[in-house]
Write an enzyme that holds these catalytic residues in place. Structure first.
Site: not given
Lengths: 327, 327
Positions: B73, B113, B115-117
């Site tokens: 993301h 998370a 920094v992820e989804m």
């Protein structure tokens, strides 16, 4: 009466063929289709390794993504809504402004666009050549060529695969003679779609995709829907008459490919129909009419072909490394 | 001699079962597997609509991505290399530091998370509830529950699907009695893998994934490979002994899941083997030995199950809109 409606419809529209169509200058073979599928799903075709063709033209969600405009390399936003790849082979030209004459030409665009896949032809070819299995697949797909791993052939293989992505729908069954394939509401919507004039632009096999028209022919929509910075086909032809001209959107699977318009600003299909009626036809449709046209558009949602998810070749020591760097 | 090697191997390793294993507290049914597959491939499980589980655990490329650490993301980079989802059901715990006891617990991590989804459980549930077909699929998958669309059940369905992702390999055929399934080099590599001590940590059904060991047991690798900021399992247990401790990497499909280590800094498998020999065993293997161990590791590359790419439910008026905004 029932036969009359279908006869009128058959003068404006055509059902999908039951087999993969031929495309210009690109013999479609099973080997080429398989290669094209691998390339279509391979995120290593992007500089970052994040995006494949399928990222923005996702076969799981109507052949597009579900965003106003796509997010690409470096989290940049693309300028226009991602169109569906399904049945796109039948569009007269590709992109919202028709700047690519066919799917092979189209396939070369996003892979190089800085805000999309941000790759280069040289890096694509180097990536493909680094994997022996890709080399073999290109040889099998282009058997008469001494050096088959080229950016042109990359695009041709993707075009061959995309030509197989046809989605027969209830409307096709109806055109082919099955009177019960459409509900009464859908038939009323079909009649309205032709009577009100929608079919003047949205006709042919894809109910659109085959002609260019000003968005706001009768009444220009607001800048929220038709942003002033995007003058459409003007950027292609540099002709004043082409200001705010776009290719009529093909309408197959429209019910499952929100949001709508090149700006992707409208999420609701009934709202989109109402905007079209006002801006393009100067027609004042009532809620029932809009509902019936929307019901008819729902009959254009087709069956996506079964897709076996590919297993891609593994990288080797010579495969260019992915980079998320924004230049 | 041949039988001796296999007998020794069978004391250290187990072949994959031929059927989907049972998992704790999660009855696996065909309906639940199908739901889990849809969820696994659905990018609308992320806040932006860009990332699905399959983005970083891509079944087309060994069950992982092909990057040192994933891009998520807002174009943020994740802290550690994405591990393969293939055969992950047999790991004793999930993540590089083992902080999730099972795949259902793991599935809840990346989706939340930042920094992820970058999604929230509430938004995932709202997204699922907005699509009647997902509601039906949850009912069919959790038939005894009055309110089946929950974040817990989302994770359980994904776990059920992931439990089917087994990749039988030539090494399994060998363990099951097919003497010709491995080449002489691969057998020599297997013998070395046991003799040199690799199998002390990399054993069991996944040749790893079932124990925790300091990276740099004998000789600490450089900060390029073992970044000082990531102290591994220490962050989970807050115990000094767990500094730079990681779960031994499971080695199935290792040849197709470069780059290597939690840092993802090593692209070449032979280099990775040499680093392991030095840092974990204090062994000075020669090039032939490293080549043979690498050949053996290649025999762990298995056949990925046939995956029919899902057709996902279409959004409705109540589906939360995607947002690429970074908070």
């Amino acid at each position: 009466m029932a036969d009359d409606l279908r006869e009128m419809a058959l003068e404006m529209f055509s059902p999908l063929p039951s087999t993969t169509p031929a495309v210009n200058d690109n013999l479609i073979t099973p080997a080429k289709i398989d290669l094209g599928k691998a390339l279509f799903f391979d995120p290593r075709m992007s500089a970052s390794g994040v995006f494949s063709c399928n990222s923005c033209h996702n076969l799981a969600t109507g052949g597009d993504d579900n965003m106003p405009t796509s997010i690409g390399h470096g989290w940049q936003k693309g300028p226009r809504n991602s169109p569906t790849v399904l049945n796109a082979v039948f569009n007269e030209a590709q992109f919202w402004d028709g700047r690519a004459p066919d799917l092979a030409a189209q396939a070369k665009g996003p892979v190089q666009a800085g805000v999309e896949m941000a790759n280069t032809p040289d890096n694509v070819v180097a990536t493909l050549n680094s994997m022996p299995q890709y080399q073999d697949w290109f040889k099998a797909s282009f058997p008469d060529e001494a050096d088959p791993v080229t950016f042109d052939n990359f695009a041709k293989a993707i075009e061959a695969y995309e030509a197989t992505l046809l989605t027969p729908s209830p409307f096709d069954a109806y055109l082919n003679g099955d009177e019960n394939a459409l509900t009464d509401d859908e038939k009323a919507g079909l009649a309205l779609f032709m009577d009100a004039g929608c079919a003047s632009c949205h006709n042919g096999i894809n109910l659109g995709g085959n002609g260019y028209y000003p968005f706001g022919l009768i009444e220009k929509p607001g800048a929220d829907i038709l942003p002033e910075g995007d003058r459409g086909r003007f950027a292609v032809t540099d002709t004043a008459d082409d200001e705010y001209v776009f290719r009529a959107a093909p309408l197959r699977n429209i019910a499952v490919t929100a949001p709508y318009f090149h700006s992707g600003k409208v999420w609701d299909l009934e709202t989109a129909v109402a905007i079209m009626a006002t801006s393009q036809l100067g027609a004042d449709l009532n809620d029932q009419e809009i509902g019936q046209i929307t019901a008819f558009l729902g009959s254009l949602t087709g069956t996506v072909p079964v897709v076996e998810y590919p297993v891609l070749p593994a990288e080797t020591a010579t495969t260019p490394r992915p980079t998320g760097e924004v230049k």
